[in-house]
Design an enzyme around this catalytic site. Structure first.
Site, PDB file in Angstrom:
ATOM      1  CE  LYS A  33     -24.933  -9.045  -2.846  1.00 15.29           C
ATOM      2  NZ  LYS A  33     -24.351  -7.966  -3.474  1.00 15.29           N
ATOM      3  NE  ARG A 118     -24.927  -0.397  -5.626  1.00 17.52           N
ATOM      4  CZ  ARG A 118     -24.738  -1.777  -5.632  1.00 17.52           C
ATOM      5  NH1 ARG A 118     -25.875  -2.401  -6.209  1.00 17.52           N
ATOM      6  NH2 ARG A 118     -23.679  -2.627  -5.250  1.00 17.52           N
ATOM      7  CE1 TYR A 249     -57.741 -18.405  -5.110  1.00 17.68           C
ATOM      8  CE2 TYR A 249     -55.543 -18.764  -4.976  1.00 17.68           C
ATOM      9  CZ  TYR A 249     -56.729 -18.621  -4.585  1.00 17.68           C
ATOM     10  OH  TYR A 249     -56.682 -18.570  -3.134  1.00 17.68           O
ATOM     11  CG  MET A 295     -49.135 -17.510  -0.221  1.00 21.16           C
ATOM     12  SD  MET A 295     -50.154 -16.724   1.367  1.00 21.16           S
ATOM     13  CE  MET A 295     -50.720 -15.290   0.339  1.00 21.16           C
TER      14      MET A 295
HETATM   15  C1  LIG Z   1     -23.598  -8.574  -4.432  1.00 22.25           C
HETATM   16  C2  LIG Z   1     -22.309  -8.163  -4.645  1.00 22.25           C
HETATM   17  C3  LIG Z   1     -21.145  -8.788  -5.156  1.00 22.25           C
HETATM   18  C4  LIG Z   1     -21.269 -10.096  -6.030  1.00 22.25           C
HETATM   19  O1  LIG Z   1     -21.826  -9.759  -7.252  1.00 22.25           O
HETATM   20  P1  LIG Z   1     -21.887 -11.010  -8.296  1.00 22.25           P
HETATM   21  O2  LIG Z   1     -22.247 -10.393  -9.797  1.00 22.25           O
HETATM   22  O3  LIG Z   1     -23.222 -11.847  -7.721  1.00 22.25           O
HETATM   23  O4  LIG Z   1     -20.705 -11.809  -8.468  1.00 22.25           O
HETATM   24  C5  LIG Z   1     -19.759  -8.052  -5.232  1.00 22.25           C
HETATM   25  N1  LIG Z   1     -19.508  -7.022  -4.556  1.00 22.25           N
HETATM   26  C6  LIG Z   1     -20.285  -6.388  -4.186  1.00 22.25           C
HETATM   27  C7  LIG Z   1     -20.169  -4.956  -3.743  1.00 22.25           C
HETATM   28  C8  LIG Z   1     -21.705  -6.881  -4.210  1.00 22.25           C
HETATM   29  O5  LIG Z   1     -22.821  -6.071  -3.718  1.00 22.25           O
END
Ligand SMILES: *Cc1c(COP(=O)(O)O)cnc(C)c1O
Length: 341
Positions: A33, A118, A249, A295
Site C-alpha cells: 500500500k 478502527r 531560509y 522545498m
Molecule cells: C499496513 C497494514 C499492515 C502492515 O503492517 P506493518 O506493520 O507495516 O507490517 C498489515 N495489515 C493491515 C491491515 C495494514 O493496514
C-alpha cells in the site's frame, strides 16, 4: 536529478527472514500500500514476484490495478468502489454496510474487530455478516483482523490473538452450517510475525519488515533486517561560505570558519521532511545538512556531485520524532527508482 535506489539483495534477505519465520513462502502477503511504503509499487511488486511471493495487500483498487499481473491474490484494504470482476482482487468488508456495495461474485475478505476498534465487524456480528455475504452472492475468501500493539511489551497482543482464535472457531461453525468453503485466516503484521512463536494462520501481512525496519520493543529480539531504500541527490551549485556568513531560509546555520558548501536538488517537496535548526542530520558519509531544508533544495558541507542523503530511515525518524513508516512513505512517486543488486 535525485534518484531512489532499491537494493534487491536486501529485499530478498528480508523476505528470507520472513519466510524462515513462518516456514512457507506461499503464506507471505507483501503489503504494498501507499506506493509500497514510498519505495515504488511496481518495482517492489516485480521483485517480490521474482522471489516467489504470490499474495499482496494494497489500499485501493487503483493500486491493485498497477500490480494485477504480478500476483495470484491482491487484498484491497479500503476501497468502497466495487471493481469490475477480477479473479485476483479480494475486497475488504470493513463494516456490515460494505456488503451492499459489492457486486455479485466479488471475492471479499471480512475484517473483524478483535480490539483495535478502527475497522471491522464486531465478533457478535459475524453471523449476520457472513449471512449477508452469502445472500448477496459474494465469495467469502478470507477473514482477518489487525493487531493494535504487536510491537509493545504488554499482554494485549495475546488477548487479541485469543479473540481471533474465537473468531476462527465461530467462522468455521457458521460456514459449515451454510455449506460454505472455509475461508483463509490472517492476523499478523510485521511485528506480530516476528513476535509470535505459535503461528497458525494462512497468511502474514508483512509491510515494514519487508522494507528493512521493525519499530518494535527490542526485548523481542530484533531480526537483522536490511533497509532496502536509499536516496541519492545531485549538486546544483557550490560556493564558499565565509566565516560568520549564514545559509538558507532564516540563516539558521552560521559558518564558524570559511567552508565549501553546495546545494542539492531535493527538499521537502520531494518528501525529504523539513529539518530546522533544532534538528541536526548527517548523511551516511558524515556530511551535515546545513540550516533549513527548502522545498527543492538542501545544503551540505561538501562539493561532491552526487551524495547519498540517507540509506536508513531510522536516524531520520529519530530526528523528526516520528516512525520509519512516515519517513519512507513521504517520498514522492515521481523520483526515479532504480534497482541495484
Ligand atoms: C499496513 C497494514 C499492515 C502492515 O503492517 P506493518 O506493520 O507495516 O507490517 C498489515 N495489515 C493491515 C491491515 C495494514 O493496514
Amino acid at each position: 536529478m535525485a534518484r531512489i535506489l532499491l537494493n534487491k539483495s536486501h529485499l530478498f534477505h528480508n523476505l528470507q527472514l520472513i519466510e524462515s519465520k513462518i516456514k512457507d513462502k506461499n503464506k507471505i502477503a507483501v503489503v504494498l500500500k501507499d506506493n509500497a511504503y514510498g519505495h515504488g509499487i511496481v518495482e517492489i511488486g516485480t521483485l517480490c514476484k521474482e522471489y516467489g511471493v504470490r499474495n499482496a495487500v494494497v489500499h485501493s483498487v487503483a493500486e491493485a490495478e498497477k500490480i494485477v499481473t504480478l500476483f495470484d491474490n491482491i487484498l484491497i484494504l479500503a476501497d468502497k468502489q466495487p471493481p469490475s470482476y477480477s479473479h485476483t482482487f479480494h475486497m475488504t468488508i470493513n463494516c456490515i454496510n460494505d456488503i451492499e456495495l459489492m457486486q455479485k461474485n466479488t471475492k471479499v475478505q471480512l475484517k473483524v474487530d478483535t480490539g483495535m476498534h478502527r475497522n471491522g465487524v464486531a465478533i457478535e456480528e459475524l453471523e449476520e455478516a457472513i449471512l449477508g455475504i452469502y445472500n448477496k452472492g459474494l465469495i467469502l475468501s478470507g477473514v482477518f483482523t489487525h493487531h493494535k500493539s504487536a510491537d509493545e511489551l504488554s499482554s494485549v497482543f495475546f488477548w487479541q490473538k485469543n479473540n481471533f482464535k474465537k473468531v476462527k472457531k465461530e467462522v468455521i461453525k457458521i460456514c459449515e452450517k451454510l455449506f460454505l468453503p472455509i475461508p483463509i485466516f490472517h492476523s499478523s503484521n510485521s511485528s506480530a510475525t516476528f513476535r509470535d512463536n505459535s503461528f497458525d494462520d494462512d497468511w502474514v501481512r508483512v509491510g515494514i519488515a519487508l522494507y528493512g525496519y521493525l519499530d518494535t520493543n527490542p526485548i523481542f529480539g530484533i531480526p537483522k533486517l536490511k533497509p532496502v531504500l536509499s536516496l541519492y541527490v545531485n549538486k546544483l551549485s557550490s560556493r564558499k561560505l565565509l566565516k560568520n556568513q549564514c545559509i538558507g531560509y532564516g540563516g539558521t546555520y552560521t559558518a564558524q570558519e570559511d567552508m565549501d558548501v553546495s546545494t542539492y536538488d531535493t527538499g521537502y517537496g520531494h518528501g525529504f521532511l523539513r529539518l530546522n535548526e533544532r534538528k541536526k542530520f548527517f548523511t551516511p558519509e558524515g556530511y551535515e545538512v546545513l540550516g533549513r531544508v527548502s522545498m527543492d533544495n538542501l545544503s551540505l558541507n561538501t562539493t561532491k556531485d552526487e551524495i547519498c542523503l540517507f540509506n536508513n530511515a531510522w536516524p531520520l525518524a529519530k530526528a523528526h520524532d516520528t516512525i520509519t513508516y512516515e519517513i519512507i512513505t513521504s517520498l514522492k512517486p515521481d523520483i526515479p527508482r532504480e534497482i541495484t543488486s
